[in-house]
Design a protein around this motif. Structure first.
Motif, short mmCIF file in Angstrom:
data_model
loop_
_atom_site.label_atom_id
_atom_site.label_comp_id
_atom_site.label_asym_id
_atom_site.label_seq_id
_atom_site.Cartn_x
_atom_site.Cartn_y
_atom_site.Cartn_z
N UNK A 1 -17.51 4.75 10.74
CA UNK A 1 -18.06 5.19 12.03
C UNK A 1 -17.33 4.59 13.22
N UNK A 2 -16.23 3.86 12.99
CA UNK A 2 -15.53 3.16 14.06
C UNK A 2 -15.09 4.13 15.16
N UNK A 3 -15.44 3.85 16.43
CA UNK A 3 -15.09 4.76 17.52
C UNK A 3 -13.66 4.58 18.04
N UNK A 4 -13.04 3.43 17.75
CA UNK A 4 -11.68 3.19 18.24
C UNK A 4 -10.95 2.29 17.25
N UNK A 5 -9.67 2.07 17.52
CA UNK A 5 -8.81 1.35 16.58
C UNK A 5 -9.22 -0.11 16.42
#
Length: 486
Positions: A117-121
């Motif tokens: 579910x990570x929204x960014x790196x």
């Protein structure tokens, strides 16, 4: 994911001196279901080390990560995993191996969900570090449980199955990653390579709570805080700059960390030796290396695993970026390796009973022949290279690996007493994991450095030649193993 279990239950032997156990079922046996469950726990962390290799291009496109952050997605998991493995084994000895297995499995499921579910790196990198830490709680309990609850032929069979599972998981991870990315399940894309772990971990928790017996050391030692800190510093100082240095442009911090590595390593050894000589129990007892089987096996695991880890990373990059293979094709290219490894691992126990440790030497020869065939195929027609051209070399190399890895693992642990099962398995998997990460860092860096100037085909051939040197070293070292396996 392929995990093999025999139909015969592996029944728990009487507790070894210095170890106790609290059975989780009526007769306290590690039956087929229990063995399957702990092997599942062994497969998950190894699959997730390699599953991201074919998903990196999709992550880059979606998160605009760049090469440095993409390498941190790989390195963050590998470094956290390697740094905490011995501590995970010690905690299992102290608090109970089933308890730590359950905690590690639950944490692995939660951190996999966070990665998916990570929204960014940067959030993904943080999730991968946490996932590596969870894996370090989970994996050491597998071999320690097998070692503490079995003996004789039953232990040999279980350890062989562990070795087969470990090798297959490393190859299957890359294949599964390619299939999941291409399938784009419910629009999840690369996120599926992490989300798939959640239901698997949940099922593993339910079964493990009933089928895996509890074991622990009778005289648990307190956590060695100075040893743990120094080991962590040494591994981070070695693995992090080697993995990140090329992508970051080799800034000053990378050289400072590399310079700190020998200092931290020496300080760790001196601290552990002083603790043991004073009658206390260090994180990694130097006396453990007096066991010849463990010492020789670890020396061979280093070049074997470094070559394996580097090969898996390099072949994924070369096929996807060099030949423009899709993720499925890049994953399927390794199917012959998985199939041949599976066959060899099934043959291994019978061959060992007849030929002893010379099976490892034969495996190195097979693997070397396979790598040579790959080099010839790459140099003959790189731009027109097909899956059929790759298959013979990859299959023969996989067959050789399947002959080596299960026997090496069995030999390393054969002389470790049951009360040191946790630390013994922690040392083995730490060495293996560190070597896998080191292989990605060194062979991967070499390949990516050579590619712009000489092209990916020649760079791949040069990298395979370096791996071949490691295979020859493993084969020569195997000649010093005793004829018969303990």
């Amino acid at each position: 994911m392929v995990v093999v279990v025999t139909q015969t239950s592996i029944r728990t032997q009487a507790p070894a001196r210095g170890a106790t156990r609290a059975p989780s079922d009526a007769d306290g046996s590690l039956n087929a279901l229990g063995l399957f469950t702990v092997l599942l726990g062994a497969a998950l962390p190894l699959i997730d080390f390699f599953i991201v290799n074919v998903a990196l291009p999709a992550m880059d496109r979606d998160l605009n990560a760049g090469p440095a952050l993409l390498e941190l997605v790989v390195a963050g998991y590998g470094v956290a995993y390697a740094v905490l493995l011995v501590l995970g084994g010690r905690l299992g000895d102290t608090f109970g191996r089933r308890r730590l297995f359950l905690a590690g499995m639950a944490a692995f499921g939660v951190t996999s969900l966070a990665c998916g579910l990570a929204p960014n790196a940067w959030t993904l990198v943080a999730g991968r570090v946490a996932q590596g830490a969870a894996a370090a709680l989970l994996l050491p309990q597998v071999l320690a449980t097998i070692h503490a609850t079995t003996s004789g032929p039953r232990r040999a069979r279980a350890v062989s199955l562990y070795g087969a599972t470990a090798g297959l998981a490393m190859v299957a991870g890359q294949i599964l990653g390619g299939v999941l990315v291409a399938a784009d399940v419910a629009g999840t894309g690369w996120r599926a390579v992490f989300l798939v772990n959640v239901p698997v971990a949940a099922a593993g928790l339910v079964v493990a709570a009933r089928a895996v017996p509890e074991t622990r050391s009778k005289h648990p030692a307190p956590v060695d805080v100075p040893g743990t800190a120094l080991l962590a510093l040494a591994l981070v100082a070695l693995l992090l700059p080697l993995t990140e240095g090329r992508a970051a442009g080799w800034p000053l911090w990378t050289w400072l960390l590399l310079g700190a590595f020998p200092v931290a390593a020496v300080a760790f050894y001196v601290t552990e030796r002083r603790l043991e000589s004073s009658g206390r129990v260090p994180l990694l007892p130097p006396s453990l290396f007096a066991l010849p089987g463990l010492r020789r096996g670890l020396l061979m695991i280093l070049p074997f695993s470094a070559g394996f880890g580097g090969f898996m990373f390099v072949i994924a990059v070369a096929l996807q970026q060099g030949l423009r293979y899709g993720p499925v094709e890049a994953g399927l290219a390794l199917t012959p390796m998985a199939a041949a490894f599976f066959v060899a691992s099934l043959m291994g126990p019978r061959l060992v009973s007849r030929y002893g440790n010379r099976v490892v030497t034969a495996g190195a020869v097979f693997q070397a022949v396979g790598i040579v065939l790959l080099m010839l195929a790459v140099q003959r027609d790189w731009t027109g290279l097909s899956l059929a051209d790759l298959a013979p070399g990859i299959a023969i190399a996989g067959f050789g690996q399947g002959l080596q890895l299960p026997v090496l693992i069995r030999g390393i642990l054969a002389e470790v007493p049951a009360e040191r099962a946790g630390v013994g398995s922690g040392v083995m998997v730490t060495t293996q994991q560190s070597a896998l990460a080191l292989g990605v860092a060194t062979l991967g860096t070499l390949f990516l450095t050579l590619s712009p100037s000489m092209g990916m085909g020649d760079a791949l051939a040069r990298t395979l030649a370096i791996q071949l040197v490691g295979i020859v070293i493993t084969g020569l070292l195997s000649l010093r193993l005793p004829r018969l396996l303990a």
